[in-house]
Design a protein around this motif. Sequence first.
Motif, PDB file in Angstrom:
ATOM      1  N   ARG A 252       0.896  -1.046   0.052  1.00 23.36           N
ATOM      2  CA  ARG A 252      -0.112  -0.155   0.137  1.00 23.36           C
ATOM      3  C   ARG A 252       1.006   1.179   0.021  1.00 23.36           C
ATOM      4  NH1 ARG A 252      -0.446   2.559   4.937  1.00 23.36           N
ATOM      5  NH2 ARG A 252       0.066   1.603   6.823  1.00 23.36           N
ATOM      6  N   PHE A 253       0.315   2.255  -0.672  1.00 22.12           N
ATOM      7  CA  PHE A 253       0.932   3.805  -0.496  1.00 22.12           C
ATOM      8  C   PHE A 253       1.016   3.981   1.140  1.00 22.12           C
ATOM      9  CE2 PHE A 253       0.390   8.218   0.187  1.00 22.12           C
ATOM     10  CZ  PHE A 253       1.653   8.602  -0.504  1.00 22.12           C
ATOM     11  N   VAL A 254       2.291   4.657   1.391  1.00 21.29           N
ATOM     12  CA  VAL A 254       2.605   5.055   2.892  1.00 21.29           C
ATOM     13  C   VAL A 254       2.334   6.411   2.822  1.00 21.29           C
ATOM     14  CG1 VAL A 254       4.166   4.783   4.759  1.00 21.29           C
ATOM     15  CG2 VAL A 254       3.897   3.095   3.187  1.00 21.29           C
ATOM     16  N   PRO A 255       1.384   7.053   3.614  1.00 23.29           N
ATOM     17  CA  PRO A 255       1.656   8.487   3.677  1.00 23.29           C
ATOM     18  C   PRO A 255       2.715   9.187   4.350  1.00 23.29           C
ATOM     19  CG  PRO A 255      -0.734   7.690   4.429  1.00 23.29           C
ATOM     20  CD  PRO A 255       0.424   6.347   4.212  1.00 23.29           C
ATOM     21  N   ASP A 256       3.064  10.365   3.912  1.00 23.50           N
ATOM     22  CA  ASP A 256       4.139  10.993   4.632  1.00 23.50           C
ATOM     23  C   ASP A 256       4.193  10.961   6.173  1.00 23.50           C
ATOM     24  OD1 ASP A 256       5.279  11.143   2.258  1.00 23.50           O
ATOM     25  OD2 ASP A 256       4.971  13.379   2.283  1.00 23.50           O
TER      26      ASP A 256
END
Length: 368
Positions: A252-256
């Motif tokens: 999954r995309f990892v938010p900053d």
Amino acid sequence: MAFANGLAQRGVPVTVVGADGTLVERLESGVEFLNLRGSQRAGRPAWQKLLNIGRYWFAYLRLARQRPDAVFHFNGLFTMRKGLGVLVEAWLAHRFIPRWWLSVHNLLPHNADTPLHRRIFSWVYRWPHRLVVHTEAMKVVLHAEFGVAPERILVIEHGIDQFHPPAPGDRDALCRQLGLPSDGALLLLMFGHLSPYKGADVLLQSVVRAGLPAGVRLLLVGRIGSADYRACLQAACAAMGEAADRVHLIDRFVPDAEVPLLLRGSAAMVLPYRHIDQSGALFAARSAGLPVLATDVGSFAQYLEPGRDVLVPACTEDDLARGLQVLVRQLNPEDRLHAVRTAQRWAWRATLAPYEQALAALVSGTGA
């Protein structure tokens, strides 16, 4: 954004051109922000993407006319990324922007070292007034293989924007965030967009051969680049037998906002790349004092510390297995705070000193 913050900390006036999702709140005070790119929402129809690109370029070139004395620095060619579209993007910048500088993060697009791309980028690299690279080795290749005059190439070491010293409880907090058992295991991290050139498939194959202790887990965290590569990684996990219980593939995309805890809660970073010029992941590891296992590609070797980090010859199952064994054996959590302090020398505000000097030379008329 980190680049802009570093310049602002050195007193250089900066304007950041971004999109709806740009984390404006992370910009230094005094940095001007212009939203010219609009929505970058995934899943948009092709016609919307093309319309958005057209609007963006119209607004950007109008800005260039309004600010003819400004340096317009592209942090890469991202509108089209590769193929003939890159040539169009570069020609527009060359034709309509009086002072155009370009960062070259990788000499060629990942997984696209083809005769066509070499020809395209040999033209692209002729046009900017300055090319900014992160290593001396990249400067040498730009000159030798792409014919760029050395005086047009500015070497700026990759920098670090924020530092993340670990604190007690970070590992347990990370396990809760990722839904992992809080069993005190050491967490080895591979982080970022997962593509074939990064070697995650070979890393998975090496875990069984390494015979890692039960108290070690491997985390592969990031969006997988394609369905084919996702299937490849899933198959590699399925072939691991019982060892698969200690490998966690988090696609999954990892938010900053989640990155600091991911770094602080891990015990080490693994970079099993097949090829790379320079990697921001290495400096992310440095920002949290993480020891690093890396392959001997690009400029990794010059940033690793013998006895703390581990350098292996290549992205092979045998090399990575041996490297994992050494990495786990020499882990020392007590030295991480010292490592974070040592990494301050790579803060962007420090590494950007040559860039500020080049800007000053341009203003004074002594630089191109």
